[in-house]
Design a protein around this motif. Sequence first.
Motif, mmCIF file in Angstrom:
data_model
loop_
_atom_site.group_PDB
_atom_site.id
_atom_site.type_symbol
_atom_site.label_atom_id
_atom_site.label_comp_id
_atom_site.label_asym_id
_atom_site.label_seq_id
_atom_site.Cartn_x
_atom_site.Cartn_y
_atom_site.Cartn_z
ATOM 1 N N GLU A 1 -7.633 0.699 -4.474
ATOM 2 C CA GLU A 1 -7.307 1.808 -3.588
ATOM 3 C C GLU A 1 -8.474 2.043 -2.639
ATOM 4 O O GLU A 1 -9.601 1.572 -2.882
ATOM 5 N N TRP B 1 -3.036 3.526 -2.368
ATOM 6 C CA TRP B 1 -3.128 2.787 -3.623
ATOM 7 C C TRP B 1 -2.314 1.504 -3.495
ATOM 8 O O TRP B 1 -1.239 1.495 -2.906
ATOM 9 N N SER C 1 0.839 -1.192 0.000
ATOM 10 C CA SER C 1 0.000 0.000 0.000
ATOM 11 C C SER C 1 0.878 1.248 0.000
ATOM 12 O O SER C 1 1.782 1.370 0.840
#
Length: 407
Positions: free
Chosen positions: A68, A57, A49
């Motif tokens: 996301e 995202w 992430s």
Amino acid sequence: MSAPLPSNEADRLAALYELHVLDTPAERDFDDIVKLAATVCAVPMSLISLIDVDRQWFKAKIGTELTETPRDMSFGAHAILGDDLLVVPDTREDPRFAGNPTVERSDGVRFYAGAPLVTSDGFAVGTLCIFDSVPRRLDTEQLQVLRALARQVTSQLEMRRYATALVNTTARLQELERRKDELAGLVGGELRAPLRLMRSYLADLGNTGMHDAEQAELVGRATAAHVRGLSDLLDHLASMADAGHGMDSLHMREIDLTRLTQRAVEAVRPIATTKQIWILNQAGGPSMPIIADPVRLEQVLTHLLFAAVKYTPAGGRVRVGTEMESGPTVRLDDMDMPGGMRPELFPHLYYGALADPGLVPGPDRGLAVAKRILDAHHATVALSDRPGDGTSLHVVFPVAERELVDA
């Protein structure tokens, strides 16, 4: 509860954007890491992430179809505030997450662990994280693996950025060389006569203090006729200065190849342990000085070792050592196993790093990137594969020259 912004948020975002990774396609190198994290920790979901201004995202994911989520709902926004793992055994018992919509659902997130992705400049750009729908804890080995895999993610992100910068630097150096040739022709050709005339006029004016109207008129006409040439000269000089500055370059200095190899081995060892792969570290001999960028080269060696572990069956053996061949050398042997079972490293090294070392998307892009950085170190890479012995990779570096160190 939304996480507060890091005190270095502007610089952190700049570091994230410099990686040029947001909204890029999925890549096997990163997909393999989240799969391994989920397997080792026995959880259904794992993510890489990256924390943007208002979203997180996912560069890689397993256990979700989302790409996301809003930043104010993310666990990662909290994880990047610390220097080490954020482990939440039961999210409903933690006031930071108890009211989170992803926690309140009946099948929601009840367990979270995230390791910050910290760049070599110290900026946490995201996390490698795992989730589960039941409360739980991780043992020491699992925690160590998460840390090691997070470092691997960061190294691969930075290596990709740096390899792209090397390509751009090469193009700019070629442009600089072309402009130098053009400048030589400009100065040595059409501008020589008017510059000589101006020099003569200024010399006479300085010596006599007398203004020669006829000569001044000649200088004026010559200058007017060559204003474009003079302007081009200034443009060339400015562009040469631009081409020579601001380039991403290797930060070369004398380092000990033996010690750097030992560091790479220890970085990968926790990952190897989870697959019951034995790393035989023979990089404990005498110091081997080379001229290299220690950060980039350690990232490359770590990635090569990680690839060996990834493509070796459980219970396999990887031997690493340093020795003097035609120059200081790192040797990596992915050894065949009893019963004829063979590691799968050779085709990945060959097709990813040797046969096609270009910066193109593919399953072994990380190896191609590693090869490009080794090329920038003027290292020679040799690869062999023999049944019964396994795959052997030799990376040979030039001998350190004292004048390069003193420069």
